[in-house]
Design an enzyme around this catalytic site. Structure first.
Site, PDB file in Angstrom:
ATOM      1  N   GLU A  15       0.834  -1.209   0.000  1.00  0.00           N
ATOM      2  CA  GLU A  15       0.000   0.000   0.000  1.00  0.00           C
ATOM      3  C   GLU A  15       0.869   1.259   0.000  1.00  0.00           C
ATOM      4  OE1 GLU A  15       0.848   1.592   2.932  1.00  0.00           O
ATOM      5  OE2 GLU A  15       1.867  -0.320   3.370  1.00  0.00           O
TER       6      GLU A  15
ATOM      7  N   GLU B 135       4.476  -0.590   1.187  1.00  0.00           N
ATOM      8  CA  GLU B 135       4.629  -0.840  -0.264  1.00  0.00           C
ATOM      9  C   GLU B 135       4.693  -2.333  -0.589  1.00  0.00           C
ATOM     10  OE1 GLU B 135       8.108   1.012  -1.919  1.00  0.00           O
ATOM     11  OE2 GLU B 135       7.620   3.000  -1.178  1.00  0.00           O
TER      12      GLU B 135
END
Lengths: 334, 334
Positions: free
Chosen positions: B160, B301
């Protein structure tokens, strides 16, 4: 830590990558170590070789292992056949693998692909006298130094196979550090409670044979051929500017011997994992080492070192390939 | 654990490999989980895709992040350009990567390669009202479920990007578990002491807006579009028989929402790492999850999930390719 122009430039390069400063944790430290060992801000970390050293141990005669001594020889053939855990992991992570006979019991192998550096057909039992002569110890170290420096690998890892070598590593670690045998002696490949007590008693008696020893004497008195050769290989690899990936309990005992003999070897070492074998944490502490992984492994063969290899690759890739805030047009902290 | 014929055959296959029983520790557990999810003793673990969901958070207006909100958008472009940590790690470990706009502030991107699943241009601030409507929450979950089930990957990972999403994850985790905000609120991308106090105060006040909530209501009130979509993707992937590699603090909050909504999702989850972000350990505890790595990462991420991927590959390879004692002619314990 001394602040050199190189160290400053390195830290600056890491901090300007598109991420909050420090947010890649141990990977940032690893990248810095790799760059420092290779003396460049653009280190190369694409190729790695695992060398497995195999040897037998006279102390196995004292009944200190859950497995019979002939397994050392059988496992060498398993490595050559590609069926051991180390083979499978090496293929999985893209690491080359070779096997060295450092001194397995019985006749020399007649097997394709095995590297013969036999010192003798196993060590003597250190319960009653030195495991090896000073000359054998020096020969094992020297053979290792040459093997550690050959080829053109970005990193090298070393594994071992030798029934009873957790007993050897515990005795050697005790003599090198003074850490109590109670802490260093563990179950190895799977001793039960009474097996563990017996192993402790055997090693207490063996350790009492001698007083304080120099590192070289400790290695000859209580070492193994694969451990001495691995210690030499770590020295040879470090001296040739390579990263050395250290595996578990036995490899850490070898690392300790290598560092006590040549302290400059330490800087090249990346400690891959904390083994489930009792005693490993204490040996790591003696080297001020904080391993990357903690997966309850206790197999040896270099398996932990292999599983850490992708982290080294990723760390170098971070330094080489990640965009900076400027390059990517990303704003820094508000 | 229930002893089924499949579970017995699986344990027997692992125990007959040429290694002391249990000596590959967590890798053995991982191999067993993979085989169980795939319902086969010869699981496939060769391909993996990381999907990064990006969205903005109304709560960012309350000054709860060290980085400005426009960084979400800038980082999406960095992902598309291949320069972020996730891109670099994905290439290094051989994982495919795609990026989804789940609801980034501003106009839709006009960028090649981005998957548009925008719910809205960022959530509302949950300081004063629900972050999203129930319909938006359902739409995000459903878009995620479809994305999680597409393609033909052996494993999928989700990452994310969303400035202020540690605040969102803390508030959501608090509402889903009842764990105190003091434990769950951390420094995110790097708040200082006063920034951390402010973030705590903002979240305490926001949490006091509502009482006990159902999981679906908690997700709508305090969630983010990327978190809801990721929760849906985890459900979709698990329902289609895939291993789900869970990343750090925000991904674990999404995993918690996914499991509270559909408990059967939990079995497919492999928890990749323990983040340095303060509340992660507590959220892992709420899921009875023991992560594989502990590398002080706090980037998100999907970076931690990527670094764990080689362990999954190695675990399946162990089960498929390692020789048994019989096959290799190696003796068992004495």
């Amino acid at each position: 830590t001394v602040e050199t122009p190189f160290a400053s430039a390195l830290q600056r390069k890491i901090d300007l990558k598109t991420k909050p400063p420090g947010s890649l944790g141990r990977i940032e430290d690893l990248a810095a170590q790799i760059a420092t060992v290779q003396k460049t801000l653009t280190p190369r970390m694409e190729t790695c070789q695992l060398t497995i050293f195999a040897a037998d141990h006279g102390i196995a005669q004292e009944g200190v292992s859950a497995f019979p001594a002939e397994v050392t020889r059988q496992m060498v053939l398993n490595f050559l056949g590609g069926g051991a855990a180390a083979n499978v992991f090496a293929r999985s992570v893209g690491v080359d693998l070779r096997v060295v006979d450092a001194g397995v019991s019985g006749a020399p192998f007649e097997a394709e692909g095995l590297i013969d550096r036999r010192i003798a057909a196993g060590t003597a039992s250190f319960a009653s006298g030195p495991a090896m002569t000073d000359a054998q110890c020096a020969a094992a170290l020297e053979a290792g130094q040459i093997l550690g420096a050959d080829g053109a690998w970005d990193a090298v890892a070393f594994g071992e196979m030798g029934i009873a070598n957790t007993a050897t590593a515990a005795a050697l670690g005790h003599k090198l550090t003074g850490i109590e045998l109670d802490i260093l002696v563990g179950r190895g490949t799977g001793l039960d409670e009474s097996g563990l007590s017996h192993k402790r008693a055997v090693l207490e008696q063996a350790a009492a044979r001698t007083g304080d020893l120099t590192p070289a004497k400790a290695l000859a008195e209580y070492g193994g051929f694969e451990i001495a050769m691995m210690a030499g290989a770590m020295q040879g690899a470090a001296a040739s500017g390579r990263i050395v990936i250290v595996d578990g309990f036995i490899a850490t005992a070898a690392a300790l011997a290598a560092v006590r003999l040549r302290p400059e070897t330490r800087a090249a070492m990346v400690f891959s994992h904390r083994s489930a074998e009792q005693g490993h944490a204490a040996l790591l502490g003696a080297l001020a080492a904080e391993p990357l992984l903690s997966l309850d492994l206790r197999l040896g063969e270099g398996t932990g070192a292999l599983l850490a290899w992708p982290l080294l690759k990723a760390a170098a890739a971070m330094l080489n390939d990640m965009a900076s805030f400027d390059e990517a047009g990303v704003a820094g902290p508000a």
